[in-house]
Design a protein around this motif. Structure first.
Motif, PDB file in Angstrom:
ATOM      1  N   ALA A 100       0.930  -1.187  -0.083  1.00  0.00           N
ATOM      2  CA  ALA A 100      -0.033  -0.057  -0.111  1.00  0.00           C
ATOM      3  C   ALA A 100       0.978   1.287  -0.019  1.00  0.00           C
ATOM      4  O   ALA A 100       1.973   1.105   0.453  1.00  0.00           O
ATOM      5  N   GLY A 101       0.414   2.391  -0.617  1.00  0.00           N
ATOM      6  CA  GLY A 101       1.023   3.402  -0.452  1.00  0.00           C
ATOM      7  C   GLY A 101       0.029   4.605  -0.468  1.00  0.00           C
ATOM      8  O   GLY A 101      -1.044   4.549  -0.589  1.00  0.00           O
ATOM      9  N   ILE A 102       0.655   5.868  -0.190  1.00  0.00           N
ATOM     10  CA  ILE A 102      -0.175   7.198   0.199  1.00  0.00           C
ATOM     11  C   ILE A 102       0.321   8.468  -0.669  1.00  0.00           C
ATOM     12  O   ILE A 102       1.803   8.371  -0.549  1.00  0.00           O
ATOM     13  N   LEU A 103      -0.343   9.041  -1.255  1.00  0.00           N
ATOM     14  CA  LEU A 103      -0.274  10.204  -2.231  1.00  0.00           C
ATOM     15  C   LEU A 103      -1.104  11.266  -1.562  1.00  0.00           C
ATOM     16  O   LEU A 103      -2.120  11.433  -1.510  1.00  0.00           O
ATOM     17  N   THR A 104      -0.343  12.329  -0.718  1.00  0.00           N
ATOM     18  CA  THR A 104      -1.177  13.344  -0.203  1.00  0.00           C
ATOM     19  C   THR A 104      -1.113  14.503  -0.971  1.00  0.00           C
ATOM     20  O   THR A 104       0.078  14.895  -1.380  1.00  0.00           O
ATOM     21  N   GLU A 105      -2.010  15.505  -1.431  1.00  0.00           N
ATOM     22  CA  GLU A 105      -1.944  16.580  -1.965  1.00  0.00           C
ATOM     23  C   GLU A 105      -2.872  17.492  -0.925  1.00  0.00           C
ATOM     24  O   GLU A 105      -3.754  17.372  -0.426  1.00  0.00           O
ATOM     25  N   LEU A 106      -2.258  19.047  -1.321  1.00  0.00           N
ATOM     26  CA  LEU A 106      -3.045  19.767  -0.264  1.00  0.00           C
ATOM     27  C   LEU A 106      -3.288  21.176  -1.041  1.00  0.00           C
ATOM     28  O   LEU A 106      -2.381  21.462  -2.228  1.00  0.00           O
ATOM     29  N   SER A 107      -4.287  22.100  -0.675  1.00  0.00           N
ATOM     30  CA  SER A 107      -4.258  23.438  -1.037  1.00  0.00           C
ATOM     31  C   SER A 107      -4.272  24.290   0.194  1.00  0.00           C
ATOM     32  O   SER A 107      -4.984  23.985   1.189  1.00  0.00           O
ATOM     33  N   ALA A 108      -3.470  25.210   0.359  1.00  0.00           N
ATOM     34  CA  ALA A 108      -3.334  26.083   1.412  1.00  0.00           C
ATOM     35  C   ALA A 108      -2.927  27.385   1.168  1.00  0.00           C
ATOM     36  O   ALA A 108      -2.309  27.610   0.172  1.00  0.00           O
ATOM     37  N   GLU A 109      -3.091  28.269   1.987  1.00  0.00           N
ATOM     38  CA  GLU A 109      -2.411  29.690   2.204  1.00  0.00           C
ATOM     39  C   GLU A 109      -1.580  29.773   3.296  1.00  0.00           C
ATOM     40  O   GLU A 109      -1.518  28.531   3.958  1.00  0.00           O
ATOM     41  N   PRO A 110      -0.823  30.577   3.557  1.00  0.00           N
ATOM     42  CA  PRO A 110       0.334  30.561   4.647  1.00  0.00           C
ATOM     43  C   PRO A 110      -0.165  30.275   5.881  1.00  0.00           C
ATOM     44  O   PRO A 110       0.549  29.287   6.542  1.00  0.00           O
ATOM     45  N   ASP A 111      -1.171  30.619   6.402  1.00  0.00           N
ATOM     46  CA  ASP A 111      -1.726  30.000   7.643  1.00  0.00           C
ATOM     47  C   ASP A 111      -2.973  29.210   7.768  1.00  0.00           C
ATOM     48  O   ASP A 111      -3.538  28.860   8.880  1.00  0.00           O
ATOM     49  N   ALA A 112      -3.517  28.526   6.683  1.00  0.00           N
ATOM     50  CA  ALA A 112      -4.581  27.877   6.730  1.00  0.00           C
ATOM     51  C   ALA A 112      -4.596  26.781   5.518  1.00  0.00           C
ATOM     52  O   ALA A 112      -4.090  27.259   4.504  1.00  0.00           O
ATOM     53  N   VAL A 113      -5.005  25.683   5.859  1.00  0.00           N
ATOM     54  CA  VAL A 113      -5.205  24.586   4.728  1.00  0.00           C
ATOM     55  C   VAL A 113      -6.600  24.757   4.486  1.00  0.00           C
ATOM     56  O   VAL A 113      -7.653  24.740   4.966  1.00  0.00           O
ATOM     57  N   HIS A 114      -6.586  24.706   2.931  1.00  0.00           N
ATOM     58  CA  HIS A 114      -8.177  24.833   2.232  1.00  0.00           C
ATOM     59  C   HIS A 114      -8.670  23.304   2.424  1.00  0.00           C
ATOM     60  O   HIS A 114      -9.710  22.922   2.822  1.00  0.00           O
TER      61      HIS A 114
END
Ligand code: BTN
Length: 335
Positions: free
Chosen positions: A193-207
């Protein structure tokens, strides 16, 4: 493509599933769910059209005989024991990548815990630009959309939470799984199994964060591309028995939610402890393939942010990303 939200059809199915091998009268179903008898029959017919085998006898009612091996909301939903994760589940027969679909949904306002599952991926992605082998109907390709209350620097902790959950779900399925830093789940030397994490954020908050999880459940050796056969495996190969995919999926989502709840309440400390206890990396001679080339040493620990600490000839080095190759186990007693 079908995206299924819980509805009357799912409720009829859940009712039949609860009765197990017994017949349930159409009257009982319509009374309990507030549907007309004709509506119950229509739902039963629709379920049959989707591959459910449902017996019907005039004097006795309906009995669920077999469910299709598919990971839609109708199959996974009744098995879920979660408050958020998978309560809204988007299922597709085929997608380029569940992470890409999850990203579109997140950008369109999807809520915390929405899940995307595909039976196959035509462009499944792994870490560091690799492809993820995604044959149809055998394995699990799943992406979870999260809206965590975390500063972006702490988002990598969620990848470690996901690898813990994947490792635990594999163990519950009866295989001796462990975690290779950063987040590969192995059985012996082979990756399952494997994990691929992606994110959208601004400097002090994760969308949003997307946890993309791929688990090789029922692939046979011949299903893997030739170059992967020595390094990859599946739970079915390891335990010598097929894995019920819907049950595994529900167990993974329940375990993931429990670890996420603990992380939200108590921070990274307990995650780090649990990750260490399942690690096959710590205490081993390793070669870390990071951006600056390959570095050899002994993996000593992970720090309070999840970075790998490696004792090398030139001192203790800290890696926040990279690939690890495992060499022999180091005996701390020197025997
Ligand atoms: C890795 O170990 O390199 C990560 C593999 C992640 C694969 C999963 S399958 C579901 C989701 N969709 C993708 O395209 N990738 C992830």
């Amino acid at each position: 493509m079908a995206e299924v939200a819980p509805g009357s059809e799912e409720l009829v199915l859940a009712f039949l599933a609860e009765a197990a091998d017994d017949f349930v009268s159409g009257e009982a179903i319509s009374g309990k769910l507030g549907l007309s008898r004709a509506a119950v029959w229509k739902h039963v017919d629709a379920l049959r059209g989707q591959g459910y085998r449902i017996d019907a006898l005039p004097a006795r009612g309906y009995r669920l005989v077999a469910i299709p091996d598919r990971l839609g909301a109708l199959e996974v939903g009744p098995l879920l024991n979660t408050h958020d994760l998978g309560q809204r589940l988007h299922w597709s027969d085929e997608l380029p990548s569940t992470n890409d679909r999850a990203r579109e949904l997140a950008e369109d306002g999807a809520v915390h815990g929405e899940v995307v599952i595909a039976e196959s991926q035509t462009a499944g992605r792994g870490r560091r630009g690799r492809t993820w082998s995604s044959p149809a109907g055998r394995n699990l390709y799943l992406s979870v959309i999260l809206r965590p209350q975390l500063p972006p620097q702490r988002a990598p902790e969620l990848t470690m939470v996901a690898s813990l959950a994947a490792c635990d779900a594999c163990r519950q399925a009866g295989v001796e799984a462990s975690i290779k830093w950063p987040n590969d789940v192995l059985v012996g030397d082979r990756k399952v199994a494997g994990i691929l994490t992606e994110l959208s954020a601004e400097p002090d908050a994760v969308h949003w964060v997307i946890l993309g999880i791929g688990v090789n459940l029922n692939s046979a050796a011949a299903d893997f591309p030739e170059d992967l056969r020595v390094v990859a495996s599946s739970l079915a190969i390891e335990r010598g028995q097929q894995v019920p995919r819907a049950l595994f999926t529900a167990a993974l989502l329940s375990t993931l939610e429990q670890w996420l709840d603990l992380h939200a309440a108590d921070g990274f400390g307990p995650i780090r402890e649990a990750w260490r206890a399942r690690s096959c990396t710590l205490g081993r001679e390793v070669r870390v393939d990071a951006d600056g080339g390959e570095i050899a040493g002994v993996a000593e620990d992970i720090d309070e942010s999840g970075a790998l600490l490696v004792r090398t000839a030139s001192g203790l080095l800290r890696f926040v990303a990279g690939d690890v190759r495992l060499a022999r186990r180091v005996d701390p007693a020197g025997t």
